[in-house]
Design a protein around this motif. Structure first.
Motif, PDB file in Angstrom:
ATOM      1  N   VAL A  15       0.853  -1.183   0.000  1.00  0.00           N
ATOM      2  CA  VAL A  15       0.000   0.000   0.000  1.00  0.00           C
ATOM      3  C   VAL A  15       0.888   1.231   0.000  1.00  0.00           C
ATOM      4  O   VAL A  15       1.773   1.375   0.859  1.00  0.00           O
ATOM      5  N   ALA A  16       0.652   2.134  -0.962  1.00  0.00           N
ATOM      6  CA  ALA A  16       1.484   3.336  -1.069  1.00  0.00           C
ATOM      7  C   ALA A  16       0.969   4.474  -0.202  1.00  0.00           C
ATOM      8  O   ALA A  16       1.703   5.406   0.099  1.00  0.00           O
ATOM      9  N   GLY A  17      -0.281   4.432   0.214  1.00  0.00           N
ATOM     10  CA  GLY A  17      -0.843   5.549   0.958  1.00  0.00           C
ATOM     11  C   GLY A  17      -1.240   6.662  -0.006  1.00  0.00           C
ATOM     12  O   GLY A  17      -0.888   6.648  -1.186  1.00  0.00           O
ATOM     13  N   ARG A  18      -1.949   7.642   0.515  1.00  0.00           N
ATOM     14  CA  ARG A  18      -2.376   8.750  -0.355  1.00  0.00           C
ATOM     15  C   ARG A  18      -2.124  10.081   0.343  1.00  0.00           C
ATOM     16  O   ARG A  18      -2.292  10.222   1.563  1.00  0.00           O
ATOM     17  N   ALA A  19      -1.714  11.040  -0.475  1.00  0.00           N
ATOM     18  CA  ALA A  19      -1.461  12.383   0.041  1.00  0.00           C
ATOM     19  C   ALA A  19      -2.784  13.040   0.406  1.00  0.00           C
ATOM     20  O   ALA A  19      -3.763  12.960  -0.334  1.00  0.00           O
ATOM     21  N   THR A  20      -2.811  13.688   1.574  1.00  0.00           N
ATOM     22  CA  THR A  20      -4.015  14.383   2.006  1.00  0.00           C
ATOM     23  C   THR A  20      -3.605  15.499   2.969  1.00  0.00           C
ATOM     24  O   THR A  20      -2.420  15.766   3.164  1.00  0.00           O
ATOM     25  N   ALA A  21      -4.566  16.156   3.541  1.00  0.00           N
ATOM     26  CA  ALA A  21      -4.320  17.178   4.558  1.00  0.00           C
ATOM     27  C   ALA A  21      -5.350  16.993   5.659  1.00  0.00           C
ATOM     28  O   ALA A  21      -6.470  16.552   5.417  1.00  0.00           O
ATOM     29  N   ASP A  22      -4.953  17.322   6.879  1.00  0.00           N
ATOM     30  CA  ASP A  22      -5.859  17.192   8.017  1.00  0.00           C
ATOM     31  C   ASP A  22      -5.610  18.358   8.955  1.00  0.00           C
ATOM     32  O   ASP A  22      -4.692  19.161   8.752  1.00  0.00           O
ATOM     33  N   GLY A  23      -6.406  18.417  10.019  1.00  0.00           N
ATOM     34  CA  GLY A  23      -6.290  19.540  10.931  1.00  0.00           C
ATOM     35  C   GLY A  23      -6.610  20.837  10.200  1.00  0.00           C
ATOM     36  O   GLY A  23      -7.589  20.945   9.478  1.00  0.00           O
ATOM     37  N   ALA A  24      -5.715  21.821  10.355  1.00  0.00           N
ATOM     38  CA  ALA A  24      -5.890  23.113   9.687  1.00  0.00           C
ATOM     39  C   ALA A  24      -5.054  23.185   8.423  1.00  0.00           C
ATOM     40  O   ALA A  24      -4.576  24.251   8.040  1.00  0.00           O
ATOM     41  N   GLY A  25      -4.862  22.025   7.785  1.00  0.00           N
ATOM     42  CA  GLY A  25      -4.137  22.004   6.517  1.00  0.00           C
ATOM     43  C   GLY A  25      -2.778  21.346   6.568  1.00  0.00           C
ATOM     44  O   GLY A  25      -1.956  21.543   5.662  1.00  0.00           O
ATOM     45  N   VAL A  26      -2.516  20.550   7.602  1.00  0.00           N
ATOM     46  CA  VAL A  26      -1.236  19.850   7.696  1.00  0.00           C
ATOM     47  C   VAL A  26      -1.159  18.783   6.597  1.00  0.00           C
ATOM     48  O   VAL A  26      -2.044  17.936   6.480  1.00  0.00           O
ATOM     49  N   LYS A  27      -0.099  18.832   5.797  1.00  0.00           N
ATOM     50  CA  LYS A  27       0.070  17.863   4.717  1.00  0.00           C
ATOM     51  C   LYS A  27       0.643  16.560   5.274  1.00  0.00           C
ATOM     52  O   LYS A  27       1.600  16.573   6.051  1.00  0.00           O
ATOM     53  N   LEU A  28       0.043  15.442   4.874  1.00  0.00           N
ATOM     54  CA  LEU A  28       0.478  14.145   5.366  1.00  0.00           C
ATOM     55  C   LEU A  28       0.124  13.061   4.362  1.00  0.00           C
ATOM     56  O   LEU A  28      -0.552  13.303   3.364  1.00  0.00           O
ATOM     57  N   THR A  29       0.589  11.849   4.641  1.00  0.00           N
ATOM     58  CA  THR A  29       0.244  10.680   3.840  1.00  0.00           C
ATOM     59  C   THR A  29      -0.581   9.740   4.698  1.00  0.00           C
ATOM     60  O   THR A  29      -0.133   9.326   5.773  1.00  0.00           O
ATOM     61  N   ARG A  30      -1.786   9.426   4.237  1.00  0.00           N
ATOM     62  CA  ARG A  30      -2.644   8.479   4.960  1.00  0.00           C
ATOM     63  C   ARG A  30      -2.307   7.078   4.466  1.00  0.00           C
ATOM     64  O   ARG A  30      -2.660   6.680   3.365  1.00  0.00           O
ATOM     65  N   VAL A  31      -1.571   6.344   5.298  1.00  0.00           N
ATOM     66  CA  VAL A  31      -1.064   5.031   4.920  1.00  0.00           C
ATOM     67  C   VAL A  31      -2.118   3.957   5.158  1.00  0.00           C
ATOM     68  O   VAL A  31      -2.376   3.106   4.301  1.00  0.00           O
ATOM     69  N   LEU A  32      -2.714   3.973   6.332  1.00  0.00           N
ATOM     70  CA  LEU A  32      -3.772   3.029   6.673  1.00  0.00           C
ATOM     71  C   LEU A  32      -5.059   3.826   6.748  1.00  0.00           C
ATOM     72  O   LEU A  32      -5.239   4.672   7.624  1.00  0.00           O
ATOM     73  N   ALA A  33      -5.952   3.585   5.783  1.00  0.00           N
ATOM     74  CA  ALA A  33      -7.205   4.316   5.709  1.00  0.00           C
ATOM     75  C   ALA A  33      -8.376   3.388   6.006  1.00  0.00           C
ATOM     76  O   ALA A  33      -8.199   2.198   6.287  1.00  0.00           O
ATOM     77  N   SER A  34      -9.589   3.939   5.908  1.00  0.00           N
ATOM     78  CA  SER A  34     -10.786   3.224   6.362  1.00  0.00           C
ATOM     79  C   SER A  34     -11.000   1.892   5.652  1.00  0.00           C
ATOM     80  O   SER A  34     -11.514   0.940   6.247  1.00  0.00           O
TER      81      SER A  34
END
Length: 285
Positions: A15-34
């Motif tokens: 699994v490569a994960g996907r680029a996203t943002a959370d909080g007030a715009g913090v950029k991150l990679t969601r590796v384990l998603a729903s």
């Protein structure tokens, strides 16, 4: 100094994960998603973040609610300030970990305490069994020096954040889900083996370098979901030519329904509606 593993688990998928943002715009990679929550029960989410540009993290995570699970934040670089509705406050620094049980409810914030430089780390969400979801919330700061580790022959180290490895008990142990959480540093060409209960779901996330598991390469910033073959008694890793750093996680599945709406994770839709109502009514905690 590694476990004796006679038959390693193999990789079920990468699994490569996907680029996203959370909080007030913090950029991150969601590796384990729903979509992997049931497959990797009791783990609900893993985010990886590594930002040099302060615009990608400076707004942080302003006050927001949680109910029904535990959050584990592990910092490699940077400084983050925690405050919550129970009156807790702590500073998360490089190499440190923050373990928070949201239980029946908590509102917290995680805000950077730096204006430049690298901010790197991970946030893991770990489910709670139905009988524990409405327990009182609690929080614990664990500085880097309080996280046990051990050296590997020929170079490399293993930090034991949770569970136990090689007779070393980690900074946290938890009932029910029995999580194992290791940060493994391997020099080039080194091997590492860790025994795992057959029933536990497990995965590896490589964040530096590359490893091989049962002959299959896992490149940097990829997660390997490990199979649950009945004959396998653990996992064996071989580091690539540049060495590797990786997270190894395993846990006892709860086998319970998962109902999630954003920051609330319960067992039924009715419980979710109650959580939302409690939050809007100011009685979440």
């Amino acid at each position: 100094m590694t476990s004796t593993v006679h038959a390693s688990r193999r990789i079920e998928r990468l699994v490569a994960g996907r680029a996203t943002a959370d909080g007030a715009g913090v950029k991150l990679t969601r590796v384990l998603a729903s979509e992997l929550q049931r497959r990797l029960d009791p783990f609900l989410m893993l985010d990886a973040f590594a930002n040099e540009n302060p615009d990608d993290y400076i707004a942080g995570f302003p006050p927001h609610p949680h109910r029904g699970f535990e959050t584990v934040t592990y910092m490699l670089a940077g400084r983050m300030r925690h405050r919550d509705s129970a009156g807790n406050e702590g500073l998360l620094e490089p190499g440190g970990m923050q373990w928070m049980c949201a239980g029946r409810g908590v509102i917290h914030s995680e805000m950077p305490e730096q204006e430049d430089g690298l901010m790197e780390g991970f946030q893991l969400w770990l489910n709670l069994p139905a009988r524990s979801k409405m327990q009182p919330a609690w929080y614990r700061d664990i500085p880097a020096a309080a996280i046990p580790d051990y050296a590997l022959p020929g170079g490399g180290r293993v930090r034991v954040l949770a569970g136990a490895s090689q007779g070393i008990t980690g900074a946290i142990t938890r009932p029910d889900t029995e999580p194992l959480y290791l940060d493994v540093w391997l020099d080039a060409g080194m091997t590492f083996a860790q025994a795992l209960p057959v029933a536990h779901n497990a995965f590896v996330y490589v964040y530096r370098g590359e490893v091989q598991i049962a002959g299959t390469p896992v490149p940097s910033r990829q997660m390997a979901v490990l199979d649950n073959a009945a004959h396998a008694d653990g996992v064996s890793l071989l580091a690539g030519a540049e060495g590797a750093r990786l997270l190894l996680l395993a846990g006892q599945p709860l086998g319970e329904p998962i109902a999630q709406y954003g920051p609330f994770v319960m067992n039924t839709e009715a419980e979710l509606h109650q959580a939302i109502q409690d939050y809007r009514g100011g009685v979440l905690a």
